[in-house]
Every structure is written in structure tokens, then in C-alpha cells.
Design an enzyme around this catalytic site. Structure first.
Site, PDB file in Angstrom:
ATOM      1  N   THR A 178      26.221  42.696   7.274  1.00 30.11           N
ATOM      2  CA  THR A 178      26.914  43.176   8.433  1.00 30.11           C
ATOM      3  C   THR A 178      26.045  44.016   8.991  1.00 30.11           C
ATOM      4  OG1 THR A 178      29.267  42.852   7.562  1.00 30.11           O
ATOM      5  CG2 THR A 178      29.425  44.938   9.297  1.00 30.11           C
ATOM      6  N   PHE A 180      25.055  48.209  10.878  1.00 31.80           N
ATOM      7  CA  PHE A 180      26.019  49.118  11.041  1.00 31.80           C
ATOM      8  C   PHE A 180      25.067  49.620  11.985  1.00 31.80           C
ATOM      9  CE2 PHE A 180      27.708  47.976   7.535  1.00 31.80           C
ATOM     10  CZ  PHE A 180      28.516  47.543   7.221  1.00 31.80           C
TER      11      PHE A 180
END
Ligand SMILES: O=C(O)C(=O)Cc1ccccc1
Length: 286
Positions: A178, A180
Site C-alpha cells: 500500500t 501512503f
């Protein structure tokens, strides 16, 4: 970054979320951790200067964009993207007592985590009820008093909540990661060092007219200056079906001459245009 424990960073809490892992990876020991209840609270706290930074998930390698973050980047003013951080995501299936996988009747987790483990849930569990929670760590708090329940979350939650591990590494893809964004209320934290290739810039634009070649013309502005795009996504404008805003990330710094010239062209073609910020490209630190 200098050791400065007076800086505060807001993120989706409670303790043990993947967002917290991202904060620690990006800032090390250098900030106070401020766990918050939602991604929208993170934006609000940054906007109101109640925290210096916020860390929010923007996209996942399996599930794609995090829509709430995309929409808040569009809606909120006084928000600057000042950094990015990529976190490998390994999911654990946990519960308070020992349970066989087939005995899990209720499964709690954040929507992203459920999506990233969809094959495991389909193939290995016995069709449990799925309950979406505000975060993975929040799911661990919620299963406490629910019999035959389990949660999906990071390795960090196991010790924090004193949980039993029912299964490890249950994400569909081995390379699940992921990205960010680090957000702040002003740009004062970004610095220009090194070449344009060491930086990225993120923008949002909505074309003025829906006509043939509009997107082609917008992207041509980047091609003409030899600017490398690293991401393009669209979201509905929410005004009318078929109208979109484009989220574009590219290599370079917004003060570079070529970037400035490309963006001037793009702005002329847009009914909505916003530079979210320029920031150093994420590099794993040794
Ligand atoms: O709920 C969390 O732990 C978050 O930080 C959101 C999230 C969930 C799953 C993968 C990446 C981020």
C-alpha cells in the site's frame, strides 16, 4: 529529518493499524503518534493545524485506489502532499480464543483488508458474515465480545491485543503493498535536492469540455516536455454521470521549468485544477 518530538502525526488508529506502520516507517521515532478514528478526521486535524502531518492510504497494489482519500484530496483545501511511503502488507487472521477456520462465523476488518484477502476468505473459510470496520485494529477491539468471530490485521496487532493467530500471510498476492501519502497544512517541509527524477508531483484536474481528444490533449502536454507519468486514475465529479476528475502523478518537481509549462497548458484545459504537491520519491531506507 531532525529528531523533533514536538511534531505530531495523525493517522487512522487505534494502535496497530497499517497506517501506524507507515507513520513509523516514514518518520521513525521523530513524531508523536496521534491515532484518529477515521481518514476524514486525519484530513480535518491537518487542515485545522491540530497535527503537523497526517498519513493516509492512497492506493493498494491489489485493491487499487482508496476512494475516501481520493475524494478528500479533491474536496479539502489547505492540504499539501509532502511525502509518500510504500508499505508491504501481510495480513493475519486473529481471534481471542482458539478457533478452527471453519468455525469462524463473523469476520471483522477494514474494507481494504477484506478485499486483499478475498481468495482466502472464499476458499478457506465457511462463508462467514463480513463486518466492515473503520480500521483493522478497530476490528480487533470489536471481536472481543463476539463469539466465533475473527479479525484480519497486521502482525503488530497480535501482541497489542493479545490475540491468537489462526492463519498468517492470508493476502491474495505475495507482493501486496500500500502506498501512503504524507499530508501537511503547508509546503514548508518539502525541499529541492537532487534531480527531477528523484521527485514526484501529484495533481487533480477535470477537463472543461467533454469532447473527442480532450484526455489526449491533456496528456500531450506531458509528452511534449518528456515528463514521465507514474499514475493516472479517475473519479466521478459527483455532479453528473460521465464527468470525471483525473488524478495524475508524474516525475518532477512543480517548480521545474518544463513541469510548470506543462501544468500551465493543462490548467487552461481544466474546469478544476489543483496541484496537491511535490515530494521525494519513496526509497526504502537501509
Ligand atoms: O485499517 C488499517 O490498518 C489501515 O491502516 C487501512 C489499511 C487497511 C488495509 C491495508 C492498508 C491500509
Amino acid at each position: 529529518m531532525k529528531k523533533n518530538q514536538t511534531l505530531k502525526c495523525g493517522y487512522l488508529g487505534p494502535k496497530g493499524t497499517f497506517s501506524e506502520i507507515a507513520v513509523m516507517k516514514y518518520f521513525g521515532e521523530n513524531v508523536f503518534l496521534i491515532p484518529l478514528q477515521s481518514i476524514s478526521d486525519v484530513f480535518e486535524m491537518v487542515q485545522n493545524k491540530e497535527v503537523d502531518f497526517g498519513v493516509v492510504p492512497i492506493e493498494n497494489s491489489v485493491e487499487g485506489s482508496v476512494n475516501i482519500t481520493m475524494d478528500l484530496l479533491f474536496e479539502k483545501s489547505d492540504i499539501h502532499v509532502v511525502g509518500e511511503c510504500v508499505v508491504p502488507i501481510n495480513h493475519f487472521l486473529v481471534s481471542y480464543g482458539s478457533l478452527d477456520l471453519a468455525e469462524v462465523k463473523k469476520l471483522f476488518s477494514h474494507q481494504q483488508a477484506i478485499g486483499q484477502c478475498s481468495k482466502f476468505i472464499k476458499n478457506r473459510l465457511n462463508n462467514p458474515d463480513i463486518i466492515f470496520t473503520a480500521s483493522t485494529a478497530n476490528a480487533c477491539e470489536m471481536i472481543k465480545d463476539v463469539p466465533e468471530s475473527a479479525a484480519i490485521g497486521s502482525e503488530n496487532i497480535i501482541n497489542i491485543y493479545n490475540l491468537k493467530v489462526l492463519a498468517r500471510d492470508i493476502q491474495d498476492s505475495k507482493n501486496n503493498s500500500t502506498r501512503f501519502f504524507i499530508i501537511a497544512n503547508s509546503e514548508r517541509f518539502t525541499k529541492i535536492e537532487g534531480t527531477a527524477k528523484n521527485y514526484k508531483t501529484s495533481i487533480i484536474c477535470s477537463p472543461k469540455h467533454n469532447e473527442p481528444g480532450v484526455l489526449y490533449n491533456m496528456l500531450k502536454a506531458f509528452k511534449e516536455k518528456d515528463i514521465n507519468l507514474t499514475r493516472i486514475e479517475s473519479r466521478p465529479t459527483k455532479k453528473q454521470l460521465g464527468e470525471y476528475s483525473f488524478y495524475i502523478d508524474f516525475e518532477g518537481f512543480k517548480e521545474d521549468k518544463d513541469v510548470r509549462e506543462a501544468l500551465v497548458k493543462l490548467e487552461k484545459m481544466s474546469s478544476f485544477f489543483k496541484i496537491l504537491g511535490s515530494y521525494p520519491k519513496w526509497k526504502e531506507r537501509e
